[in-house]
Design a protein around this motif. Structure first.
Motif, PDB file in Angstrom:
ATOM      1  N   LEU A  31       0.810  -1.215   0.000  1.00  0.00           N
ATOM      2  CA  LEU A  31       0.000   0.000   0.000  1.00  0.00           C
ATOM      3  C   LEU A  31       0.847   1.271   0.000  1.00  0.00           C
ATOM      4  O   LEU A  31       0.441   2.290  -0.553  1.00  0.00           O
ATOM      5  CB  LEU A  31      -0.946   0.008   1.202  1.00  0.00           C
ATOM      6  CG  LEU A  31      -2.086  -0.992   1.175  1.00  0.00           C
ATOM      7  CD1 LEU A  31      -2.920  -0.889   2.444  1.00  0.00           C
ATOM      8  CD2 LEU A  31      -2.973  -0.780  -0.050  1.00  0.00           C
ATOM      9  N   PHE A  32       2.022   1.213   0.635  1.00  0.00           N
ATOM     10  CA  PHE A  32       2.848   2.415   0.741  1.00  0.00           C
ATOM     11  C   PHE A  32       3.201   3.011  -0.626  1.00  0.00           C
ATOM     12  O   PHE A  32       3.013   4.223  -0.846  1.00  0.00           O
ATOM     13  CB  PHE A  32       4.111   2.132   1.546  1.00  0.00           C
ATOM     14  CG  PHE A  32       5.056   3.292   1.604  1.00  0.00           C
ATOM     15  CD1 PHE A  32       4.784   4.388   2.422  1.00  0.00           C
ATOM     16  CD2 PHE A  32       6.209   3.319   0.834  1.00  0.00           C
ATOM     17  CE1 PHE A  32       5.647   5.473   2.467  1.00  0.00           C
ATOM     18  CE2 PHE A  32       7.074   4.393   0.874  1.00  0.00           C
ATOM     19  CZ  PHE A  32       6.797   5.470   1.694  1.00  0.00           C
ATOM     20  N   PRO A  33       3.717   2.219  -1.584  1.00  0.00           N
ATOM     21  CA  PRO A  33       4.025   2.828  -2.892  1.00  0.00           C
ATOM     22  C   PRO A  33       2.786   3.338  -3.611  1.00  0.00           C
ATOM     23  O   PRO A  33       2.865   4.328  -4.348  1.00  0.00           O
ATOM     24  CB  PRO A  33       4.703   1.688  -3.666  1.00  0.00           C
ATOM     25  CG  PRO A  33       4.325   0.444  -2.969  1.00  0.00           C
ATOM     26  CD  PRO A  33       4.152   0.811  -1.530  1.00  0.00           C
ATOM     27  N   VAL A  34       1.643   2.675  -3.415  1.00  0.00           N
ATOM     28  CA  VAL A  34       0.408   3.145  -4.037  1.00  0.00           C
ATOM     29  C   VAL A  34       0.040   4.522  -3.485  1.00  0.00           C
ATOM     30  O   VAL A  34      -0.312   5.444  -4.236  1.00  0.00           O
ATOM     31  CB  VAL A  34      -0.733   2.145  -3.801  1.00  0.00           C
ATOM     32  CG1 VAL A  34      -2.069   2.714  -4.285  1.00  0.00           C
ATOM     33  CG2 VAL A  34      -0.442   0.825  -4.505  1.00  0.00           C
ATOM     34  N   THR A  68      10.602   1.764  -5.333  1.00  0.00           N
ATOM     35  CA  THR A  68      10.083   0.645  -4.546  1.00  0.00           C
ATOM     36  C   THR A  68      11.115  -0.469  -4.435  1.00  0.00           C
ATOM     37  O   THR A  68      11.194  -1.149  -3.410  1.00  0.00           O
ATOM     38  CB  THR A  68       8.793   0.108  -5.187  1.00  0.00           C
ATOM     39  OG1 THR A  68       7.849   1.173  -5.307  1.00  0.00           O
ATOM     40  CG2 THR A  68       8.183  -0.992  -4.344  1.00  0.00           C
ATOM     41  N   MET A  69      11.905  -0.661  -5.481  1.00  0.00           N
ATOM     42  CA  MET A  69      12.968  -1.660  -5.418  1.00  0.00           C
ATOM     43  C   MET A  69      14.000  -1.267  -4.352  1.00  0.00           C
ATOM     44  O   MET A  69      14.537  -2.119  -3.648  1.00  0.00           O
ATOM     45  CB  MET A  69      13.656  -1.791  -6.783  1.00  0.00           C
ATOM     46  CG  MET A  69      12.751  -2.207  -7.931  1.00  0.00           C
ATOM     47  SD  MET A  69      11.995  -3.847  -7.727  1.00  0.00           S
ATOM     48  CE  MET A  69      10.342  -3.413  -7.142  1.00  0.00           C
ATOM     49  N   CYS A 108      15.594 -15.127  -2.804  1.00  0.00           N
ATOM     50  CA  CYS A 108      14.503 -15.618  -3.663  1.00  0.00           C
ATOM     51  C   CYS A 108      13.152 -15.141  -3.155  1.00  0.00           C
ATOM     52  O   CYS A 108      12.295 -14.709  -3.949  1.00  0.00           O
ATOM     53  CB  CYS A 108      14.532 -17.148  -3.714  1.00  0.00           C
ATOM     54  SG  CYS A 108      15.910 -17.834  -4.648  1.00  0.00           S
ATOM     55  N   ALA A 109      12.933 -15.216  -1.849  1.00  0.00           N
ATOM     56  CA  ALA A 109      11.665 -14.757  -1.280  1.00  0.00           C
ATOM     57  C   ALA A 109      11.471 -13.269  -1.525  1.00  0.00           C
ATOM     58  O   ALA A 109      10.367 -12.823  -1.886  1.00  0.00           O
ATOM     59  CB  ALA A 109      11.625 -15.064   0.214  1.00  0.00           C
ATOM     60  N   ASP A 110      12.524 -12.490  -1.352  1.00  0.00           N
ATOM     61  CA  ASP A 110      12.419 -11.040  -1.567  1.00  0.00           C
ATOM     62  C   ASP A 110      12.198 -10.708  -3.034  1.00  0.00           C
ATOM     63  O   ASP A 110      11.531  -9.715  -3.357  1.00  0.00           O
ATOM     64  CB  ASP A 110      13.664 -10.338  -1.043  1.00  0.00           C
ATOM     65  CG  ASP A 110      13.649 -10.190   0.479  1.00  0.00           C
ATOM     66  OD1 ASP A 110      12.654 -10.607   1.092  1.00  0.00           O
ATOM     67  OD2 ASP A 110      14.623  -9.668   1.035  1.00  0.00           O
ATOM     68  N   ALA A 116       5.655  -9.072  -6.929  1.00  0.00           N
ATOM     69  CA  ALA A 116       4.276  -8.789  -6.534  1.00  0.00           C
ATOM     70  C   ALA A 116       4.043  -7.287  -6.396  1.00  0.00           C
ATOM     71  O   ALA A 116       3.007  -6.759  -6.825  1.00  0.00           O
ATOM     72  CB  ALA A 116       3.955  -9.497  -5.221  1.00  0.00           C
ATOM     73  N   VAL A 117       5.010  -6.589  -5.803  1.00  0.00           N
ATOM     74  CA  VAL A 117       4.891  -5.134  -5.648  1.00  0.00           C
ATOM     75  C   VAL A 117       4.840  -4.456  -7.015  1.00  0.00           C
ATOM     76  O   VAL A 117       4.049  -3.515  -7.227  1.00  0.00           O
ATOM     77  CB  VAL A 117       6.062  -4.584  -4.814  1.00  0.00           C
ATOM     78  CG1 VAL A 117       6.071  -3.061  -4.846  1.00  0.00           C
ATOM     79  CG2 VAL A 117       5.967  -5.068  -3.380  1.00  0.00           C
TER      80      VAL A 117
END
Length: 259
Positions: A31-34, A68-69, A108-110, A116-117
């Motif tokens: 939500l933060f980047p949105v 965001t990255m 990998c998880a990140d 997704a972001v």
């Protein structure tokens, strides 16, 4: 190699299960980047102009994708520090698994989280009027460069997280992520900044990815400097250099914990 892959996938699944069990940090991270897009696109966008002309929201979105990255480093550092504080790191080190699998599982998880972001931000960008005009292949390359930047910064975050001794040190390290993000071409062109500030922003690794994505997306505000004209090259070179430096440092730090 098979053992390393199996251990890495097991630890990746561990992190994904944590996100499912505790989704609040993930939702806030989405939500933060949105909210930032809406704030800059609608509240501040009318007061900002794009050098050479063009729609500010189309100028903004490649910057938000890259920013965001960068901000993802905070979650990487927090996860590494949390594992150390809970004793999870020591337990992993005592288990018969490949020593690098824990770090690879984290990365990998990140990377899945970063993808997704990006999907969420792309949808948000389309809703506020952003479009990619560069065609399918350049658009695909642009998103590849964004994920390459995230992969490099994951290893920076892992190394810094392994150096941290507690929440206070982590908070100080996370604060330093913000100047890296804002002292760039994400929101405004370096051409509009004071001389030395603009030069620092121009050579920021984030700015290289932003400029490359703007060019590949066909969005305005790429810039006319030598760095901007070669942005795609720098958007590859900077992450490769960061990976080459911080992967060995992270592995060495991991192996030296407790020594």
């Amino acid at each position: 190699m098979n053992r390393l892959a199996a251990d890495t996938w097991t630890l990746t699944q561990r992190d994904l299960r944590h996100w499912i069990a505790q989704p609040t940090p993930v939702v806030i991270g989405l939500l933060f980047p949105v909210m930032t897009v809406l704030m800059f696109g609608f509240l501040f966008g009318g007061a900002l102009s794009v050098p050479g002309g063009g729609n500010y929201r189309e100028f903004l979105m490649p910057g938000m994708f890259a920013l965001t990255m960068v901000f993802g480093m905070e979650s990487t550092m927090a996860s590494v520090v949390a594992d150390a504080q809970r004793g999870v790191t020591d337990r992993f080190r005592s288990m018969p698994m490949a020593s690098s699998a824990v770090l690879l599982g984290r990365s990998c998880a990140d990377m899945l989280n970063a993808a997704a972001v990006l999907v969420v931000l792309v949808v948000c960008g389309l809703l506020v009027g952003w479009r990619s005009h560069g065609g399918f292949l350049p658009t695909l390359v642009a998103f590849g460069l964004l994920l390459l930047l995230r992969f490099a910064l994951i290893w920076v975050g892992i190394y810094v997280g392994l150096l941290m001794r507690g929440p206070e040190a982590l908070a100080a390290a996370q604060i330093l992520v913000w100047p890296l993000g804002f002292l760039s071409s994400a929101f405004v062109s370096p051409e509009t900044m004071p001389g030395w500030v603009g030069a620092v922003a121009e050579w920021n690794p984030l700015s290289a990815t932003v400029a490359a994505c703007r060019g590949l997306f066909g969005n305005p505000g790429v810039g006319a400097s030598w760095v901007a004209e070669n942005a795609v090259i720098f958007a590859v070179v900077w992450p490769v250099v960061l990976v080459a430096v911080f992967v060995p440092l992270s592995v060495r730090r991991w192996r030296g914990l407790g020594v």
